[in-house]
Design a protein around this motif. Structure first.
Motif, PDB file in Angstrom:
ATOM      1  N   ASP A 265       0.832  -1.206   0.000  1.00 14.88           N
ATOM      2  CA  ASP A 265       0.000   0.000   0.000  1.00 14.88           C
ATOM      3  C   ASP A 265       0.864   1.253   0.000  1.00 14.88           C
ATOM      4  O   ASP A 265       1.938   1.294   0.614  1.00 14.88           O
ATOM      5  CB  ASP A 265      -0.884   0.012   1.247  1.00 14.88           C
ATOM      6  CG  ASP A 265      -1.683  -1.260   1.412  1.00 14.88           C
ATOM      7  OD1 ASP A 265      -2.913  -1.209   1.302  1.00 14.88           O
ATOM      8  OD2 ASP A 265      -1.054  -2.313   1.669  1.00 14.88           O
ATOM      9  N   TYR A 266       0.386   2.280  -0.692  1.00 15.09           N
ATOM     10  CA  TYR A 266       0.968   3.631  -0.714  1.00 15.09           C
ATOM     11  C   TYR A 266       2.319   3.692  -1.441  1.00 15.09           C
ATOM     12  O   TYR A 266       3.013   4.704  -1.356  1.00 15.09           O
ATOM     13  CB  TYR A 266       1.147   4.186   0.709  1.00 15.09           C
ATOM     14  CG  TYR A 266      -0.068   4.050   1.593  1.00 15.09           C
ATOM     15  CD1 TYR A 266      -1.202   4.840   1.389  1.00 15.09           C
ATOM     16  CD2 TYR A 266      -0.095   3.129   2.640  1.00 15.09           C
ATOM     17  CE1 TYR A 266      -2.315   4.716   2.207  1.00 15.09           C
ATOM     18  CE2 TYR A 266      -1.204   2.995   3.458  1.00 15.09           C
ATOM     19  CZ  TYR A 266      -2.318   3.797   3.233  1.00 15.09           C
ATOM     20  OH  TYR A 266      -3.428   3.665   4.041  1.00 15.09           O
ATOM     21  N   GLY A 268       2.950   3.667  -4.827  1.00 14.81           N
ATOM     22  CA  GLY A 268       2.954   4.472  -6.050  1.00 14.81           C
ATOM     23  C   GLY A 268       3.427   3.668  -7.250  1.00 14.81           C
ATOM     24  O   GLY A 268       3.976   2.566  -7.115  1.00 14.81           O
ATOM     25  N   VAL A 285      -2.885  -5.193  -1.837  1.00 16.13           N
ATOM     26  CA  VAL A 285      -3.264  -3.871  -1.348  1.00 16.13           C
ATOM     27  C   VAL A 285      -4.577  -3.988  -0.609  1.00 16.13           C
ATOM     28  O   VAL A 285      -5.480  -4.705  -1.026  1.00 16.13           O
ATOM     29  CB  VAL A 285      -3.366  -2.851  -2.506  1.00 16.13           C
ATOM     30  CG1 VAL A 285      -4.380  -3.292  -3.559  1.00 16.13           C
ATOM     31  CG2 VAL A 285      -3.706  -1.458  -1.981  1.00 16.13           C
ATOM     32  N   GLU A 288      -4.757   0.835   1.922  1.00 18.96           N
ATOM     33  CA  GLU A 288      -4.750   2.031   1.069  1.00 18.96           C
ATOM     34  C   GLU A 288      -6.116   2.272   0.444  1.00 18.96           C
ATOM     35  O   GLU A 288      -6.563   3.428   0.321  1.00 18.96           O
ATOM     36  CB  GLU A 288      -3.711   1.901  -0.046  1.00 18.96           C
ATOM     37  CG  GLU A 288      -3.727   3.084  -1.013  1.00 18.96           C
ATOM     38  CD  GLU A 288      -2.754   2.952  -2.172  1.00 18.96           C
ATOM     39  OE1 GLU A 288      -2.911   3.685  -3.164  1.00 18.96           O
ATOM     40  OE2 GLU A 288      -1.818   2.117  -2.094  1.00 18.96           O
ATOM     41  N   LEU A 289      -6.785   1.204   0.055  1.00 14.43           N
ATOM     42  CA  LEU A 289      -8.065   1.357  -0.642  1.00 14.43           C
ATOM     43  C   LEU A 289      -9.157   1.874   0.288  1.00 14.43           C
ATOM     44  O   LEU A 289      -9.982   2.705  -0.113  1.00 14.43           O
ATOM     45  CB  LEU A 289      -8.476   0.025  -1.270  1.00 14.43           C
ATOM     46  CG  LEU A 289      -7.473  -0.556  -2.275  1.00 14.43           C
ATOM     47  CD1 LEU A 289      -7.968  -1.892  -2.812  1.00 14.43           C
ATOM     48  CD2 LEU A 289      -7.206   0.422  -3.416  1.00 14.43           C
ATOM     49  N   VAL A 292      -8.299   5.702   1.158  1.00 13.38           N
ATOM     50  CA  VAL A 292      -8.759   6.709   0.185  1.00 13.38           C
ATOM     51  C   VAL A 292     -10.282   6.756   0.139  1.00 13.38           C
ATOM     52  O   VAL A 292     -10.862   7.811  -0.164  1.00 13.38           O
ATOM     53  CB  VAL A 292      -8.160   6.468  -1.217  1.00 13.38           C
ATOM     54  CG1 VAL A 292      -6.641   6.570  -1.170  1.00 13.38           C
ATOM     55  CG2 VAL A 292      -8.599   5.149  -1.832  1.00 13.38           C
ATOM     56  N   ARG A 408     -12.507   7.570  -6.510  1.00 11.80           N
ATOM     57  CA  ARG A 408     -11.310   7.757  -5.687  1.00 11.80           C
ATOM     58  C   ARG A 408     -10.580   6.438  -5.461  1.00 11.80           C
ATOM     59  O   ARG A 408      -9.347   6.382  -5.542  1.00 11.80           O
ATOM     60  CB  ARG A 408     -11.693   8.386  -4.334  1.00 11.80           C
ATOM     61  CG  ARG A 408     -10.479   8.679  -3.454  1.00 11.80           C
ATOM     62  CD  ARG A 408      -9.554   9.689  -4.121  1.00 11.80           C
ATOM     63  NE  ARG A 408      -8.293   9.847  -3.397  1.00 11.80           N
ATOM     64  CZ  ARG A 408      -7.174   9.164  -3.665  1.00 11.80           C
ATOM     65  NH1 ARG A 408      -7.180   8.239  -4.637  1.00 11.80           N
ATOM     66  NH2 ARG A 408      -6.070   9.393  -2.993  1.00 11.80           N
ATOM     67  N   GLN A 411      -8.587   5.378  -8.547  1.00 17.95           N
ATOM     68  CA  GLN A 411      -7.303   6.035  -8.798  1.00 17.95           C
ATOM     69  C   GLN A 411      -6.155   5.190  -8.241  1.00 17.95           C
ATOM     70  O   GLN A 411      -5.099   5.063  -8.871  1.00 17.95           O
ATOM     71  CB  GLN A 411      -7.276   7.442  -8.179  1.00 17.95           C
ATOM     72  CG  GLN A 411      -8.351   8.381  -8.692  1.00 17.95           C
ATOM     73  CD  GLN A 411      -8.477   8.359 -10.205  1.00 17.95           C
ATOM     74  OE1 GLN A 411      -7.556   8.711 -10.933  1.00 17.95           O
ATOM     75  NE2 GLN A 411      -9.629   7.933 -10.686  1.00 17.95           N
ATOM     76  N   SER A 412      -6.334   4.606  -7.080  1.00 26.12           N
ATOM     77  CA  SER A 412      -5.314   3.720  -6.524  1.00 26.12           C
ATOM     78  C   SER A 412      -5.215   2.430  -7.327  1.00 26.12           C
ATOM     79  O   SER A 412      -4.115   1.934  -7.603  1.00 26.12           O
ATOM     80  CB  SER A 412      -5.631   3.392  -5.060  1.00 26.12           C
ATOM     81  OG  SER A 412      -5.400   4.513  -4.230  1.00 26.12           O
ATOM     82  N   ALA A 415      -3.109   2.725 -10.455  1.00 27.54           N
ATOM     83  CA  ALA A 415      -1.661   2.694 -10.248  1.00 27.54           C
ATOM     84  C   ALA A 415      -1.166   1.251 -10.215  1.00 27.54           C
ATOM     85  O   ALA A 415      -0.124   0.917 -10.798  1.00 27.54           O
ATOM     86  CB  ALA A 415      -1.293   3.412  -8.944  1.00 27.54           C
ATOM     87  N   TYR A 416      -1.898   0.388  -9.553  1.00 23.63           N
ATOM     88  CA  TYR A 416      -1.535  -1.029  -9.523  1.00 23.63           C
ATOM     89  C   TYR A 416      -1.642  -1.667 -10.890  1.00 23.63           C
ATOM     90  O   TYR A 416      -0.770  -2.448 -11.307  1.00 23.63           O
ATOM     91  CB  TYR A 416      -2.406  -1.762  -8.503  1.00 23.63           C
ATOM     92  CG  TYR A 416      -1.888  -1.640  -7.091  1.00 23.63           C
ATOM     93  CD1 TYR A 416      -1.080  -2.631  -6.548  1.00 23.63           C
ATOM     94  CD2 TYR A 416      -2.183  -0.522  -6.309  1.00 23.63           C
ATOM     95  CE1 TYR A 416      -0.582  -2.512  -5.260  1.00 23.63           C
ATOM     96  CE2 TYR A 416      -1.687  -0.397  -5.028  1.00 23.63           C
ATOM     97  CZ  TYR A 416      -0.884  -1.389  -4.498  1.00 23.63           C
ATOM     98  OH  TYR A 416      -0.368  -1.260  -3.234  1.00 23.63           O
TER      99      TYR A 416
END
Length: 422
Positions: A265-266, A268, A285, A288-289, A292, A408, A411-412, A415-416
């Motif tokens: 998580d986190y 980037g 992850v 983090e989910l 957010v 939202r 968005q995470s 990235a994954y």
């Protein structure tokens, strides 16, 4: 390119490593975001439940494995996402929820849990019996861990054969610190020693073979190791591929497995991409989910406070504070400090232990009231700029609050997805 779990080793050995995101969350909005993103990206989705979240006794979500599967498939049907593109995984399946009991009692419960998971359709099974039970060391040696993992695998094999369909694929090993993030500020995390990782594989292989499970061991697809990434309440340790080079090179001698990385998580996009390139093909992850998601909920709470007459001053945040203070057992051992420090951590810690409370009836009612207050409202651009600037695309049009929440979380997830398909 559509990547499945069974493809990961071949892709790595062919010099074109790809990864799969493991979504470790039981929150319906997170699962909906993952499935919607999977549909739009044309990718399969791996969703995992943990032994503490979901088990045969209900876990902290109150869901048994059948309940979790029904929820995931129900959301998939609503999102027009094919069920056969969903991979279901069980994370840290072992005696951990019952480790305060004797080893025999805890393992008996773990066997019941494994049986319930496999019977419900979970086919990615993380065998994790590394935690000591009452009267035992906190962390067990490889031989004891493997012996107990084999006990669980025997149950999984039997139930899968009775139920039919695909046989389980296994992940072995564990990581230090424990899952869910550390409780203190971190300076550095040492990657797993390659020799220790090799020993874990060798000991498990021997124990599987001695139990007559040689064929089952060919379905061990992953090894959980510590690549040197972690997050605490306050900060994140990013991946340093130089420090993990020796560990990554261990895979050169392994033709059947990839690494599974927890607590990514986190990180980037760039660190995640390097992880996948270096053989950490399953990247997990979770906090983090929901972190957010909480960020978006609190932003909408502020917007409604400013925009909607009679809504009140941040009633959702105040309700969550009340819920957590009334039932502190999921956060008080993890949030160290004086009262003001603990207040901040309850709501904003990267470990996100507030995630344990979203299923409370009072929380659900507060969220429902928030959604009702903003549904169809036109939010002026300056209000989004004030409280959630990145969501300004939702300004000046009738609002669907759930769209903001899913956006939202997505968005995470993007990235994954980018890191796994570089």
């Amino acid at each position: 390119m559509l990547v499945h779990l069974n493809d990961l080793v071949a892709l790595r050995t062919s010099g074109t490593p790809r990864g799969i995101t493991s979504v470790c969350s039981a929150h319906p909005v997170v699962i909906r975001a993952a499935l919607r993103h999977g549909r739009e990206a044309g990718s399969s989705v791996l969703i995992e439940a943990t032994c503490n979240q979901v088990n045969h006794q209900g876990g902290y979500t109150g869901m048994m494995p059948d309940d979790f599967v029904a929820m995931v498939y129900g959301i998939a049907d609503q999102e027009n996402f094919p069920r056969d593109m969903i991979e279901l995984g069980g994370d840290h399946l072992g005696p951990n929820p019952w480790r305060h009991l004797s080893a025999d009692t805890a393992m008996a419960e773990a066997e019941k849990m494994i049986a319930a998971y496999v019977a419900s359709g979970f086919r990615k099974i993380h065998l994790d019996a590394s935690m000591g039970c009452a009267g035992e060391p906190v962390g067990l040696d490889d031989a004891t861990t493997a012996e107990r993992a084999v006990r669980l695998a025997i149950v999984a094999e039997r139930v899968a054969q009775e139920c039919g369909g695909q046989m389980p694929r296994y992940v072995i090993g564990t990581e230090v610190p424990p899952p869910g993030g550390a409780d203190h500020a971190l300076d550095t995390i040492t990657p797993t020693d390659p020799q220790a990782a090799q020993k874990t594989v060798a000991v498990h292989k021997r124990q599987f073979e001695e139990a007559g499970l040689s064929e089952a061991f060919t379905r061990v697809i992953g090894l959980v190791v510590q690549p040197g990434v972690e997050f605490g309440n306050h900060n994140v340790i990013a991946y340093d591929r130089g420090k993990a080079k020796a560990l990554a090179q261990m895979l050169d001698g392994e033709e059947r497995i990839v690494f599974e990385a927890h607590s990514t998580d986190y990180q980037g996009v760039v660190p995640l991409t390097e992880l996948v390139q270096d053989g950490f093909a399953i990247v997990k992850v979770g906090p983090e989910l929901t972190f957010v998601l909480r960020e978006a909920l609190y932003a909408l709470d502020l917007i409604a406070s400013d925009l909607v007459p009679g809504y009140g001053d941040r009633p959702l945040k105040h309700q969550m504070e009340s819920i957590m203070l009334a039932a502190p057992e999921s956060w008080d051992r993890h949030y160290i400090g004086d009262a003001p420090e603990q207040t901040v951590l309850r709501h904003y810690s990267l470990s996100d232990r507030i995630r344990y409370y979203w299923s409370a009836t009072q929380a659900e009612h507060a969220i429902k009231r928030l959604v009702s207050a903003l549904n169809g409202k036109t939010v002026p651009l300056p209000l989004f700029w004030q409280h959630m600037p990145a969501a300004a695309l939702f300004a000046d049009a009738p609002l669907d609050p759930e769209d903001v929440l899913i956006w939202r979380v997505t968005q995470s997830l993007k990235a994954y997805h980018a890191a796994c398909n570089h």
